[in-house]
Write an enzyme that holds these catalytic residues in place. Structure first.
Site, PDB file in Angstrom:
ATOM      1  N   TYR A 190       0.820  -1.216   0.000  1.00 32.51           N
ATOM      2  CA  TYR A 190       0.000   0.000   0.000  1.00 32.51           C
ATOM      3  C   TYR A 190       0.856   1.269   0.000  1.00 32.51           C
ATOM      4  CZ  TYR A 190      -4.744  -1.797   0.500  1.00 32.51           C
ATOM      5  OH  TYR A 190      -5.971  -2.390   0.270  1.00 32.51           O
ATOM      6  N   LYS A 209       3.007 -15.304   2.319  1.00 32.06           N
ATOM      7  CA  LYS A 209       3.376 -16.292   1.312  1.00 32.06           C
ATOM      8  C   LYS A 209       4.892 -16.442   1.329  1.00 32.06           C
ATOM      9  CE  LYS A 209       1.406 -17.043  -2.688  1.00 32.06           C
ATOM     10  NZ  LYS A 209       1.067 -18.496  -2.624  1.00 32.06           N
ATOM     11  N   ASP A 245      -2.965 -17.998   0.526  1.00 32.77           N
ATOM     12  CA  ASP A 245      -3.923 -18.651  -0.380  1.00 32.77           C
ATOM     13  C   ASP A 245      -4.626 -19.810   0.329  1.00 32.77           C
ATOM     14  OD1 ASP A 245      -1.501 -20.032  -0.325  1.00 32.77           O
ATOM     15  OD2 ASP A 245      -1.557 -20.638  -2.431  1.00 32.77           O
ATOM     16  N   ASP A 282      -6.521  -7.049   3.660  1.00 30.65           N
ATOM     17  CA  ASP A 282      -7.624  -6.382   2.957  1.00 30.65           C
ATOM     18  C   ASP A 282      -8.531  -7.426   2.326  1.00 30.65           C
ATOM     19  OD1 ASP A 282      -9.069  -4.249   1.727  1.00 30.65           O
ATOM     20  OD2 ASP A 282      -8.003  -4.663  -0.141  1.00 30.65           O
ATOM     21  N   ASP A 291     -12.433  -9.057   3.725  1.00 32.01           N
ATOM     22  CA  ASP A 291     -13.656  -9.011   2.917  1.00 32.01           C
ATOM     23  C   ASP A 291     -14.258 -10.412   2.826  1.00 32.01           C
ATOM     24  OD1 ASP A 291     -13.379  -6.276   2.285  1.00 32.01           O
ATOM     25  OD2 ASP A 291     -14.070  -6.624   0.230  1.00 32.01           O
TER      26      ASP A 291
END
Ligand code: IPM
Ligand code: MN
Length: 373
Positions: free
Chosen positions: A144, A195, A228, A252, A256
């Site tokens: 970001y 990851k 993932d 983020d 959601d």
């Protein structure tokens, strides 16, 4: 209320932000009247509405007020009206500037399933019933904000866009510490996610989480999961998680996803916290996870619960008013149990429920507060 020692900056923003904030104002007023919990409130514009008024998505004056406030209550920003403004003026930049300059590195995003809403979830009731997880998203670092970033034109004339993911040990450690501390007050489990199989930041993240755990939090159960795989496990068996800690971008996306376990994005609050100062006070901003929902803005359809629950988090985390926070949460639980549903919570169901708009939901919550107090 003058002299309350609780300085609150209210930033309703764009889209449904002002509508849901109107309902929370009723709850704030109720706290002043019925519980003698008053606030000195300042209100200002942010996002597209600030762009329209000042030519920037967050003015320096508003930034200064936010830095001085005890807490900021935020609505939502953005909308099609500002889709084509230049990158640095996008409404979202206003929110990102607040997060960065207030150094709000720890974003707490709880996903809790209310019993009354188990049927509103996209998942089977037995998978989500009683679910209560907390995602802690790093909020001031990673892709970001990482430099270099931008778009350049290459010698052959084609364009290249760059975003940079970078994390320092200290940035990872401080957010993981928040996760461990919170876990101790919950089910004592932290799952750290990155990851590490493909990203250097992921390798460092895992090392630092492990090291901090060994140094100071051995009593907390720590596990690691690739982001993932975590996305998959969240819908397969969400109840295996207690606290999840992860970077800015993965956080983020995963938050959601987690919101849909609860039935609607319109239900989830969040708290963004800075480091405690010498007096123990943390800079803080509270906002729903949902966006400005331009498709339903201005129609009185928005669910004000995420904003109300964000206010409850403020009572708890910024002002140590746990009893009052419990009251707001309980009132919401009861209103849902009584069948009140905004459109986002219907999930095709109409039997035994009472479909309401934004204002009716706000009024129902205040009425329930009256009954409870
Ligand atoms: C969120 C939002 C923001 C983000 C946007 C509005 C900048 O999606 O708070 O999750 O990407 O962080
Ligand atoms: Mn988001």
């Amino acid at each position: 209320m003058a002299g309350s020692n609780r300085n609150l900056l209210v930033l309703p923003g764009d889209g449904i932000g002002p509508e849901v904030m109107n309902e929370v104002r009723k709850v704030i007023a109720w706290m002043g009247k019925k519980r003698a919990v008053g606030f000195d409130i300042q209100e200002d514009v942010v996002g597209g509405s600030a762009l329209d008024k000042h030519g920037v998505p967050l003015s320096d004056a508003t930034m200064k007020t936010a830095l001085e406030a005890d807490a900021v209550l935020f609505g939502s920003v953005g909308g099609p009206k500002w889709d084509n403004v230049e990158f640095d003026k996008k409404p979202e930049r206003g929110l990102l500037r607040l997060r960065k300059e207030m150094d709000l590195f720890a974003n707490l995003r709880p996903a809790k399933v209310f019993d009354a809403l188990v049927d509103a979830s996209a998942l089977r009731p037995e998978i989500v019933k009683g679910l209560d997880i907390m995602i802690i998203r790093e909020l001031t670092g990673g892709v970001y904000f990482g430099e270099p970033r931008g778009v350049t034109t290459l010698p052959n004339g084609e364009k290249e866009a760059i975003d940079t993911q970078r994390y320092k040990s200290s940035e990872i450690r401080r957010v993981c510490a928040v996760a461990f501390e919170l876990a101790r007050k919950r089910k004592n489990k932290v799952c750290s996610s990155e990851k590490a199989n493909v990203m250097h930041t992921g390798v460092l993240w895992r090392q630092e989480a492990t090291k901090l755990h060994q140094e100071s939090y051995k009593d907390v159960e720590l596990s690691h999961m690739y982001a993932d795989a975590l996305a998959m496990q969240l819908v397969r068996w969400p109840a295996q998680f207690d606290v999840i800690v992860t970077d800015n971008l993965f956080g983020d996306i995963l938050s959601d996803e987690a919101s849909m376990l609860t039935g609607s994005l319109g239900m989830l609050p969040s708290a963004s916290l800075g480091a405690p100062d010498a007096t123990g006070r943390r800079k803080a901003l509270y906002e729903p996870i949902h966006g400005s929902a331009p498709d339903i803005a201005g129609k009185g359809l928005a669910n004000p619960i995420a904003e109300a629950l964000s206010f409850a988090m403020m009572l708890r985390f910024s002002f140590d008013l746990g009893t009052e926070a419990d009251l707001v949460e309980k009132a919401i639980e009861n209103v849902l149990a009584a069948g009140y549903r905004t459109a986002d919570l219907l999930g095709g169901k109409s039997e035994g429920v009472k479909k309401v708009g934004t204002q009716e939901m706000g009024d129902a919550i205040v009425k329930e507060l009256d009954r409870l107090a």
